[in-house]
Design a protein around this motif. Structure first.
Motif, PDB file in Angstrom:
ATOM      1  N   VAL A 389      57.949  19.372  17.760  1.00  0.00           N
ATOM      2  CA  VAL A 389      57.455  20.811  18.490  1.00  0.00           C
ATOM      3  C   VAL A 389      57.018  21.172  17.897  1.00  0.00           C
ATOM      4  CG1 VAL A 389      58.376  23.268  19.424  1.00  0.00           C
ATOM      5  CG2 VAL A 389      59.819  20.900  19.712  1.00  0.00           C
ATOM      6  N   LYS A 390      57.440  21.423  16.197  1.00  0.00           N
ATOM      7  CA  LYS A 390      56.728  22.107  15.000  1.00  0.00           C
ATOM      8  C   LYS A 390      55.492  21.568  15.034  1.00  0.00           C
ATOM      9  CE  LYS A 390      56.536  23.389  10.098  1.00  0.00           C
ATOM     10  NZ  LYS A 390      56.762  22.812   9.278  1.00  0.00           N
ATOM     11  N   ASP A 391      55.016  19.940  15.113  1.00  0.00           N
ATOM     12  CA  ASP A 391      54.090  19.779  15.183  1.00  0.00           C
ATOM     13  C   ASP A 391      52.779  19.535  16.083  1.00  0.00           C
ATOM     14  OD1 ASP A 391      55.040  18.313  12.566  1.00  0.00           O
ATOM     15  OD2 ASP A 391      55.667  16.142  13.944  1.00  0.00           O
ATOM     16  N   ASN A 392      53.655  20.241  17.146  1.00  0.00           N
ATOM     17  CA  ASN A 392      53.369  20.320  18.349  1.00  0.00           C
ATOM     18  C   ASN A 392      52.072  21.483  17.885  1.00  0.00           C
ATOM     19  OD1 ASN A 392      53.335  17.942  20.432  1.00  0.00           O
ATOM     20  ND2 ASN A 392      54.181  19.379  21.621  1.00  0.00           N
ATOM     21  N   ALA A 393      52.527  22.839  17.821  1.00  0.00           N
ATOM     22  CA  ALA A 393      52.696  24.296  17.416  1.00  0.00           C
ATOM     23  C   ALA A 393      50.790  23.592  16.542  1.00  0.00           C
ATOM     24  CB  ALA A 393      53.061  24.677  16.569  1.00  0.00           C
ATOM     25  N   LEU A 394      51.325  22.737  15.317  1.00  0.00           N
ATOM     26  CA  LEU A 394      50.122  22.752  14.247  1.00  0.00           C
ATOM     27  C   LEU A 394      49.092  22.042  14.464  1.00  0.00           C
ATOM     28  CD1 LEU A 394      53.057  21.782  11.085  1.00  0.00           C
ATOM     29  CD2 LEU A 394      52.171  24.029  11.444  1.00  0.00           C
ATOM     30  N   LEU A 395      49.511  21.079  15.496  1.00  0.00           N
ATOM     31  CA  LEU A 395      48.495  19.838  16.048  1.00  0.00           C
ATOM     32  C   LEU A 395      47.302  21.459  16.920  1.00  0.00           C
ATOM     33  CD1 LEU A 395      50.381  16.405  16.443  1.00  0.00           C
ATOM     34  CD2 LEU A 395      48.042  17.296  14.435  1.00  0.00           C
ATOM     35  N   ALA A 396      48.116  21.687  17.720  1.00  0.00           N
ATOM     36  CA  ALA A 396      47.494  22.737  18.673  1.00  0.00           C
ATOM     37  C   ALA A 396      46.921  24.288  18.047  1.00  0.00           C
ATOM     38  CB  ALA A 396      48.358  23.233  19.898  1.00  0.00           C
ATOM     39  N   LYS A 397      46.991  24.340  16.758  1.00  0.00           N
ATOM     40  CA  LYS A 397      46.288  25.870  16.704  1.00  0.00           C
ATOM     41  C   LYS A 397      45.245  25.717  16.627  1.00  0.00           C
ATOM     42  CE  LYS A 397      46.731  28.591  12.149  1.00  0.00           C
ATOM     43  NZ  LYS A 397      47.706  28.513  11.312  1.00  0.00           N
ATOM     44  N   TYR A 398      44.698  23.900  16.091  1.00  0.00           N
ATOM     45  CA  TYR A 398      42.830  24.538  15.298  1.00  0.00           C
ATOM     46  C   TYR A 398      42.677  23.479  17.199  1.00  0.00           C
ATOM     47  CZ  TYR A 398      44.194  26.820  11.374  1.00  0.00           C
ATOM     48  OH  TYR A 398      44.463  27.408  10.222  1.00  0.00           O
ATOM     49  N   SER A 399      43.170  23.639  17.914  1.00  0.00           N
ATOM     50  CA  SER A 399      41.975  22.668  18.636  1.00  0.00           C
ATOM     51  C   SER A 399      42.624  21.068  18.787  1.00  0.00           C
ATOM     52  CB  SER A 399      40.447  22.913  19.279  1.00  0.00           C
ATOM     53  OG  SER A 399      40.331  22.427  20.422  1.00  0.00           O
ATOM     54  N   GLY A 400      43.545  20.466  20.716  1.00  0.00           N
ATOM     55  CA  GLY A 400      43.927  19.058  20.172  1.00  0.00           C
ATOM     56  C   GLY A 400      44.462  19.432  21.110  1.00  0.00           C
ATOM     57  N   GLY A 401      44.215  18.201  22.329  1.00  0.00           N
ATOM     58  CA  GLY A 401      44.938  18.123  22.938  1.00  0.00           C
ATOM     59  C   GLY A 401      46.866  16.600  22.806  1.00  0.00           C
ATOM     60  N   LEU A 402      47.323  17.570  23.016  1.00  0.00           N
ATOM     61  CA  LEU A 402      48.913  16.362  22.834  1.00  0.00           C
ATOM     62  C   LEU A 402      49.379  15.421  23.765  1.00  0.00           C
ATOM     63  CD1 LEU A 402      50.473  19.594  21.070  1.00  0.00           C
ATOM     64  CD2 LEU A 402      49.055  17.892  20.152  1.00  0.00           C
ATOM     65  N   GLY A 403      49.932  14.417  23.393  1.00  0.00           N
ATOM     66  CA  GLY A 403      50.726  13.616  23.632  1.00  0.00           C
ATOM     67  C   GLY A 403      51.811  13.257  23.250  1.00  0.00           C
ATOM     68  N   ASN A 404      53.395  13.525  24.439  1.00  0.00           N
ATOM     69  CA  ASN A 404      54.167  13.676  23.772  1.00  0.00           C
ATOM     70  C   ASN A 404      54.749  12.489  24.203  1.00  0.00           C
ATOM     71  OD1 ASN A 404      55.110  17.032  22.836  1.00  0.00           O
ATOM     72  ND2 ASN A 404      54.165  15.775  21.878  1.00  0.00           N
ATOM     73  N   ASP A 405      55.626  11.207  23.409  1.00  0.00           N
ATOM     74  CA  ASP A 405      56.264  10.164  24.169  1.00  0.00           C
ATOM     75  C   ASP A 405      57.577  11.019  23.472  1.00  0.00           C
ATOM     76  OD1 ASP A 405      57.594   7.721  24.434  1.00  0.00           O
ATOM     77  OD2 ASP A 405      57.577   7.511  22.384  1.00  0.00           O
ATOM     78  N   TRP A 406      58.244  11.231  24.935  1.00  0.00           N
ATOM     79  CA  TRP A 406      60.098  11.640  24.763  1.00  0.00           C
ATOM     80  C   TRP A 406      60.789  10.243  25.157  1.00  0.00           C
ATOM     81  CZ3 TRP A 406      61.340  16.319  23.243  1.00  0.00           C
ATOM     82  CH2 TRP A 406      60.352  17.013  22.505  1.00  0.00           C
ATOM     83  N   SER A 407      61.101   9.237  25.102  1.00  0.00           N
ATOM     84  CA  SER A 407      61.721   7.957  25.805  1.00  0.00           C
ATOM     85  C   SER A 407      62.729   7.732  25.282  1.00  0.00           C
ATOM     86  CB  SER A 407      61.169   7.022  26.206  1.00  0.00           C
ATOM     87  OG  SER A 407      59.352   6.558  27.501  1.00  0.00           O
ATOM     88  N   ARG A 408      62.761   8.113  23.131  1.00  0.00           N
ATOM     89  CA  ARG A 408      63.595   7.976  22.748  1.00  0.00           C
ATOM     90  C   ARG A 408      64.945   8.651  23.214  1.00  0.00           C
ATOM     91  NH1 ARG A 408      61.711   6.479  16.046  1.00  0.00           N
ATOM     92  NH2 ARG A 408      60.634   8.415  17.211  1.00  0.00           N
ATOM     93  N   VAL A 409      64.397  10.077  23.618  1.00  0.00           N
ATOM     94  CA  VAL A 409      65.829  10.931  23.182  1.00  0.00           C
ATOM     95  C   VAL A 409      66.963  10.447  24.461  1.00  0.00           C
ATOM     96  CG1 VAL A 409      65.896  13.402  23.785  1.00  0.00           C
ATOM     97  CG2 VAL A 409      64.109  12.716  22.593  1.00  0.00           C
ATOM     98  N   ARG A 410      67.926  10.718  23.924  1.00  0.00           N
ATOM     99  CA  ARG A 410      68.684  10.149  24.589  1.00  0.00           C
ATOM    100  C   ARG A 410      68.740  10.436  26.584  1.00  0.00           C
ATOM    101  NH1 ARG A 410      73.613  10.280  20.553  1.00  0.00           N
ATOM    102  NH2 ARG A 410      71.639   9.646  19.721  1.00  0.00           N
ATOM    103  N   GLY A 411      69.427   9.809  27.070  1.00  0.00           N
ATOM    104  CA  GLY A 411      69.418  10.587  28.920  1.00  0.00           C
ATOM    105  C   GLY A 411      71.145  12.405  28.576  1.00  0.00           C
ATOM    106  N   LEU A 412      71.058  12.103  29.911  1.00  0.00           N
ATOM    107  CA  LEU A 412      72.600  13.184  30.170  1.00  0.00           C
ATOM    108  C   LEU A 412      73.186  12.797  30.264  1.00  0.00           C
ATOM    109  CD1 LEU A 412      72.801  15.925  31.205  1.00  0.00           C
ATOM    110  CD2 LEU A 412      71.742  15.061  33.457  1.00  0.00           C
ATOM    111  N   GLY A 413      74.192  12.809  30.022  1.00  0.00           N
ATOM    112  CA  GLY A 413      75.605  12.362  30.008  1.00  0.00           C
ATOM    113  C   GLY A 413      75.744  11.476  28.644  1.00  0.00           C
ATOM    114  N   ALA A 414      74.963  11.269  27.735  1.00  0.00           N
ATOM    115  CA  ALA A 414      75.177  10.290  26.768  1.00  0.00           C
ATOM    116  C   ALA A 414      75.781  10.595  25.383  1.00  0.00           C
ATOM    117  CB  ALA A 414      73.506   9.621  26.204  1.00  0.00           C
ATOM    118  N   HIS A 415      76.854  10.187  24.735  1.00  0.00           N
ATOM    119  CA  HIS A 415      77.407  10.349  23.822  1.00  0.00           C
ATOM    120  C   HIS A 415      76.917  10.718  22.660  1.00  0.00           C
ATOM    121  CE1 HIS A 415      80.274   9.403  20.150  1.00  0.00           C
ATOM    122  NE2 HIS A 415      81.143  10.978  21.302  1.00  0.00           N
TER     123      HIS A 415
END
Length: 957
Positions: A389-415
């Motif tokens: 999230v911090k990287d998004n802010a720093l990268l967007a500060k001076y112009s630039g579109g962002l694509g984030n891959d969130w597929s590694r974040v564990r799902g609902l109900g995971a331990h």
């Protein structure tokens, strides 16, 4: 508050509002109105309510005044008109009575009150006829007002009629179909005694703008008149004294102005001091003032509002200085940097090629963040998530579109091992990323923008599909974030056979994220077997076809998530030896590797294809020259760029990817007289992209010979002699077959040997971005898009712009068909010729608009391009009559034809362009159902609007 409207007040013409009833929005004491006799009176919004009420009375009778429905309609319409007028006006600009009445007519049409609007139009025409008759009877010479200009100190100076006539005549010079006399007459209609200097400069610009719908060349006239304003503002600010220059003066003025501009920019902290060390006299002598005349109004106004450098509220940058400043910034590390700056300037100022928006914003400045796109992958722990999230802010500060891959974040109900609790899944973190994108807006230039990607096997995929819905728990919605599905081939294979599909949490299936092709299939099936044995905690099995249908339903209803394909992005990636492509970017044309220690970066620019086409075909020699220079410019970005995070710098210097694309494809087809919906268009898409690909790869080889290979070259597909055209077979082998054309016409074998022996300077060379803004600057059609309409009003932060297809007007004039009736018909039929009986069939085919073209033609053309591109293309799909069956067929076709990604799905809604034939209206003729977008030239359901056409939103270009 409901308005207290009485029949007596309306019938007598007394103000509709009492003092107590008048709403705040109807009172605008700061604004003034120019009457028809040239006098100026305070603006009174209540008089609009009187006019609207009288129009209702004329249609519905006297009883209408007591109707609650009419009360509410009058209140709403009055508020809309007042808001529109006061939004566009300012303290230095009065409103003309005719403009106010135009807005009333437009509001009635928008509100669906066609009969009332017709009565209002007839009333206006009757009054106009009365005035003409009265003037004809009167033998007295019409009164001519003596006009004075009131300066800030209150002094009055007689209007310089000679100079006003000169700049209007100069603006019309050399343009067919325009009249200086007409512009002058319309200008005088908006002048009054005591007009301010600013309003005096704006008046001819506004006058010319109102004429664009009758003759497209008035778009050039209005740009040249705006240029006069800019010259006065910019040169006065730089030289520190009042300066007024005509276009004819600029051959001498530019050489004096340019060095002073660079110095002023450095002093103001806007320009890199290194630019002062260039041979400024040599660069100033290379400027081409005549190219200032090549702008259309939308392009120059866009630059004026958002690109030109300014200090203390005043622009200091003129157009040719702007292009040279960008060129200098890209030449900083060249040996003969003046020669290269002149070369780069020539390409930019001719509109043959245009760098992306971040490059235009920041090249040559103290913070040269020139890259367009950034791709990241988010780790599955709190440190990693919030670092992302911090990287998004720093990268967007001076112009630039962002694509984030969130597929590694564990799902609902995971331990969660650390707390022995259960995860809330990926959605709450996406909400944080959404809000961060809005908070960081590049100092007010444009909102940050991000696209979140999730793989189709992720257990949170169903909630992910709902993120853009307007119903449900708002804490689990991301109204400002784009979303996209990252779809493996195996899922679509299951859809094809109506098989089952299993969703997993990535903490239990961690290797799926990095696998694709046959390896993914083997691992996925092994996890399915484990789930069947009860060895996994979090999983869900469902019918693949049900999930696919829901994906398409959400795409239609909300415009998200987009459909992108994981396997072709990876299997055909030249860089598979050093990493995995986990997502695309904000606009789905970038396909680069990401990892924890590498944030992918891409540097974009686009060739203006129509500038390289004649009626006889593609000018391949010119294209080769353009591409060679453009690739050098893009490669320079890698070394000059200002990186806000180390992971971006590491990745860009290691791989050096660039993305050369195209714009003006539709214009090129029309130059060649080829309808978009034809085999000829598909063939041209193939041939033109083959030529661009060949010369882009060749240019990268030349740069490698001069500067060295990119560091991660060894082991890449390039190093093995596998070019994009060759990698099709890799995808075909993985799928067991592929419906994709493989034909070629150029000497690929010779180039293949050069690539293997010399190497490549850039890991990736091509990507077709949306070009929403830079195509406006160049005055050409956007990217590879078909035309929305042939006549419409485009609204953005720079104002409202009538856009007319000049080629269509030229053809209609040649056949004697361009007249007010045709203008009216085009407006009524949403800019389409298809329903206009007298329009010839060949022109209907050639100028068919986006929703008249079967979307399968777009996919066929895109497939021919994709075989030559080492990245992807921003491909919007249009469908006039969407259905589940149609969408299913369309997206399966995209997959079968080997496309890597798709972008927005656009579909018509019930509301279309305003059926208005108003003259001189700068109001919005179009509206969209999405409140997040100011205006669009097409009608779409909420959420499906391409935010790229909204300049408040960050876009690749």
């Amino acid at each position: 508050m409901s308005l207290s409207i009485s029949q007596d007040r309306a019938a007598s013409g007394a103000p509709i509002f009492t003092d107590a009833e008048r709403p705040e929005k109807a009172a605008a004491p700061a604004f003034h109105v120019i009457r028809r006799n040239g006098s100026v009176t305070p603006f009174d919004g209540s008089k609009i309510a009187v006019a609207v009420t009288k129009a209702f009375l004329a249609v519905e009778g006297s009883g209408a005044a007591a109707s609650r429905r009419v009360h509410e309609a009058v209140e709403e319409l009055t508020g809309d008109v007042v808001a529109t007028l006061t939004r566009r006006a300012d303290a230095d600009r009065a409103l003309h009575i005719e403009d106010i009445q135009d807005q009333v007519e437009l509001a009635l049409m928008r509100g669906g009150h066609q009969k009332v609007a017709r009565a209002y139009v007839l009333y206006r025409e009757a009054r106009a006829e009365e005035r003409r008759a009265k003037a004809a009877k009167s033998k007295a010479k019409p009164e001519t007002l003596t006009l004075n200009v009131r300066h800030a100190d209150g002094s009055l100076v007689p209007l310089d009629e000679r100079r006003l006539a000169l700049i209007i005549a100069e603006a019309c010079e050399g343009l067919e179909g325009v009249s200086a006399e007409t512009v002058a007459a319309e200008t005088r209609r908006n002048l009054y005694d005591g007009v301010s200097p600013t309003e005096l400069q704006q008046a001819p610009v506004m006058a010319a703008r109102t004429l664009v719908e009758t003759e497209p060349n008035y778009a050039y006239v209005s740009a040249r008149l705006l240029l006069d304003m800019l010259r006065t503002e910019g040169m006065s600010a730089v030289h520190g004294r009042a300066i007024s220059a005509t276009q004819a003066d600029m051959a001498e003025a530019y050489p004096d102005y340019f060095p002073a501009f660079i110095k002023a920019g450095v002093v103001a902290g806007l320009i890199d001091a290194e630019l002062e060390r260039f041979d400024l006299a040599r660069l100033a002598a290379a400027l081409k003032p005549e190219r200032d005349l090549d702008f259309q109004f939308l392009g120059l106004q866009t630059l004026y509002d958002r690109y030109f450098l300014h200090t203390k509220g005043k622009r200091i940058e003129l157009p040719q200085a702007f292009f040279m400043r960008v060129a200098m910034g890209l030449s900083l590390r060249e040996i003969d940097r003046e020669a290269r700056a002149i070369e780069f300037y020539g390409l930019l100022s001719s509109f043959d090629f245009m760098a992306s928006t971040p490059t235009l914003f920041n090249s040559g400045t103290t913070r040269p963040q020139l890259s367009s796109c950034f791709l990241t992958t988010i780790a599955d722990d709190l440190d990693g998530i919030f670092k992302g999230v911090k990287d998004n802010a720093l990268l967007a500060k001076y112009s630039g579109g962002l694509g984030n891959d969130w597929s590694r974040v564990r799902g609902l109900g995971a331990h969660i091992k650390g707390t022995n609790g259960e995860s809330q899944g990926v959605v709450p973190f996406l909400k944080v990323a959404n809000d961060t994108a809005i908070a960081v807006n590049q100092g007010g230039k444009r909102k940050g923008a991000v696209c979140a990607y999730l793989e189709t096997w992720h257990v949170d995929i169903e909630e992910f599909l709902d993120l853009r819905k307007n119903t449900g728990d708002d804490r689990r919605r991301t109204h400002d974030m784009n979303t996209a599905n990252w779809v493996p081939d195996l899922f679509l294979e299951r859809v094809e056979v109506d098989g089952q599909w299993t969703l997993f949490s990535p903490d239990e299936t961690p290797d799926l994220h990095d696998l694709y092709g046959p390896a993914f299939k083997a691992a996925y099936e092994a996890y399915e077997a484990k789930a069947a044995r009860g060895e996994l905690k979090v999983y869900k099995t469902m019918r693949a076809l049900d999930l696919w249908r829901r994906m398409l339903t959400m795409l239609f209803e909300t415009g998200h998530p987009w459909i992108t394909f994981k396997d072709p992005c990876n299997i055909r990636s030249p860089q598979g030896h050093v990493g995995v492509v986990h997502s695309s970017n904000l606009c789905t044309e970038i396909t680069l590797n990401t990892s924890d220690d590498e944030v992918a970066v891409c540097n974009l620019g686009s060739v203006n294809l129509v500038a390289h086409v004649t009626p006889d075909g593609l000018d391949v020699a010119k294209l080769a020259r353009t591409v060679a220079t453009a690739m050098r410019m893009l490669d320079n970005v890698v070394d000059i760029n200002f990186y806000t995070i180390p992971e971006a710098r590491r990745s860009n210097l290691r791989h050096r990817p660039v993305g050369l694309g195209i714009m003006g494809f539709q214009d090129a087809l029309q130059t060649l007289r080829i309808p978009y919906a034809s085999e000829g268009a598909v063939t041209f898409a193939d041939e033109s992209m083959e030529a661009l690909s060949f010369h882009a790869i060749s240019a990268s080889v030349d740069l490698a010979a001069e500067r060295g290979r990119y560091p991660s070259f060894e082991g890449s597909l390039w190093s093995k002699g596998i070019l994009p055209i060759d990698s099709i077979e890799l995808l075909a082998d993985a799928r067991g077959g592929l419906e994709m054309n493989r034909s070629a016409t150029l000497d690929w074998e010779g180039l293949r040997e050069r690539v293997k022996t010399i190497g490549m300077r850039n890991s990736n060379c091509m990507a077709i971005a949306p070009t929403a803004t830079i195509s406006n600057i160049c005055g050409v059609s956007q990217s590879i898009e078909p035309a929305y309409q042939n006549l419409f009003v485009k609204s953005n932060m720079s104002g409202d712009f009538t856009v007319v297809n000049a080629r269509l007007v030229h053809d209609l004039k040649a056949r004697g068909l361009w007249d007010e009736v045709m203008v009216s018909d085009l407006k009524y039929f949403d800019g389409s010729l298809s329903a206009i009986d007298r329009a010839p069939d060949d022109l209907k085919a050639l100028y068919a608009t986006a929703f008249e073209i079967d979307a399968s033609w777009l996919i066929e053309a895109a497939s021919r391009r994709q075989k030559w591109i080492d990245q992807a293309q921003s491909l919007n799909l249009y469908i006039a009559s969407p259905s589940g069956k149609a969408l299913d067929a369309l997206y399966r076709l995209a997959w079968r034809r080997g496309l890597k990604t798709t972008y927005y799905l656009r579909s018509r809604s019930a509301t279309h362009v305003e059926k208005s034939t108003l003259k001189g209206v700068d109001g919005r003729l179009n509206a969209v159902t999405s409140s997040s977008v100011a205006a669009q030239p097409i009608m779409v359901p909420e959420g499906t609007v391409c935010s790229m056409d909204d300049p408040t939103c960050e876009a690749c270009q």
